[in-house]
Design a protein around this motif. Sequence first.
Motif, PDB file in Angstrom:
ATOM      1  N   THR A 109       0.866  -1.168   0.000  1.00  0.00           N
ATOM      2  CA  THR A 109       0.000   0.000   0.000  1.00  0.00           C
ATOM      3  C   THR A 109       0.906   1.222   0.000  1.00  0.00           C
ATOM      4  N   VAL A 159       1.313   5.008   0.866  1.00  0.00           N
ATOM      5  CA  VAL A 159       0.729   6.046   1.709  1.00  0.00           C
ATOM      6  C   VAL A 159       1.515   7.334   1.482  1.00  0.00           C
ATOM      7  N   VAL A 214       1.828  11.096   2.677  1.00  0.00           N
ATOM      8  CA  VAL A 214       1.453  11.939   3.814  1.00  0.00           C
ATOM      9  C   VAL A 214       1.764  13.398   3.470  1.00  0.00           C
ATOM     10  N   GLU A 265      -3.319  -0.414  -2.856  1.00  0.00           N
ATOM     11  CA  GLU A 265      -4.094   0.818  -2.762  1.00  0.00           C
ATOM     12  C   GLU A 265      -3.138   1.991  -2.613  1.00  0.00           C
ATOM     13  N   LEU A 274      -3.111   5.741  -0.763  1.00  0.00           N
ATOM     14  CA  LEU A 274      -3.821   6.568   0.210  1.00  0.00           C
ATOM     15  C   LEU A 274      -3.122   7.902   0.388  1.00  0.00           C
ATOM     16  N   VAL A 282      -2.805  10.856   3.170  1.00  0.00           N
ATOM     17  CA  VAL A 282      -3.049  11.024   4.601  1.00  0.00           C
ATOM     18  C   VAL A 282      -2.633  12.428   5.034  1.00  0.00           C
ATOM     19  N   GLU A 283      -3.569  13.128   5.642  1.00  0.00           N
ATOM     20  CA  GLU A 283      -3.255  14.437   6.214  1.00  0.00           C
ATOM     21  C   GLU A 283      -2.713  14.204   7.615  1.00  0.00           C
ATOM     22  N   ARG A 300      -4.686  13.261  10.934  1.00  0.00           N
ATOM     23  CA  ARG A 300      -4.588  11.800  10.723  1.00  0.00           C
ATOM     24  C   ARG A 300      -5.792  11.303   9.953  1.00  0.00           C
ATOM     25  N   LYS A 301      -6.126  12.045   8.918  1.00  0.00           N
ATOM     26  CA  LYS A 301      -7.292  11.715   8.113  1.00  0.00           C
ATOM     27  C   LYS A 301      -6.845  11.060   6.812  1.00  0.00           C
ATOM     28  N   VAL A 302      -7.498   9.961   6.456  1.00  0.00           N
ATOM     29  CA  VAL A 302      -7.120   9.173   5.283  1.00  0.00           C
ATOM     30  C   VAL A 302      -8.094   9.450   4.143  1.00  0.00           C
ATOM     31  N   PRO A 305      -8.669   7.870   0.440  1.00  0.00           N
ATOM     32  CA  PRO A 305      -8.275   6.875  -0.556  1.00  0.00           C
ATOM     33  C   PRO A 305      -8.226   7.495  -1.945  1.00  0.00           C
TER      34      PRO A 305
END
Length: 94
Positions: A44, A46, A48, A79, A81, A83-84, A88-90, A92
């Motif tokens: 995955t 991520v 940020v 996937e 993602l 992320v803020e 800590r908001k995801v 997709p």
Amino acid sequence: MPITGPLARYLIQADHAHDHLQFPHVIVKVIEKKHGKNYADERTLVVVFDGDYSFEDDCIVHGWVEEIRQQSHRGTFKEVLLVELARRKVFPIF
């Protein structure tokens, strides 16, 4: 000689505004760079970012997600993602 006073403040604000204009292009570049790694296992991705760039506004981030979807792809990642960090908001992407 360092720049001080109102001019220094203006230059800092201009630089900050320029950084904001780079999104979501910066995110697309990061995703594409990771695609180039050709990971063999399932991962995955991520990405940020600091909430300062989105003003912690979900509407802005959702706009970025739509643009990113048009300019990039999931590739071999399970996937992708966004992320803020601050909240800590995801979000997709794929």
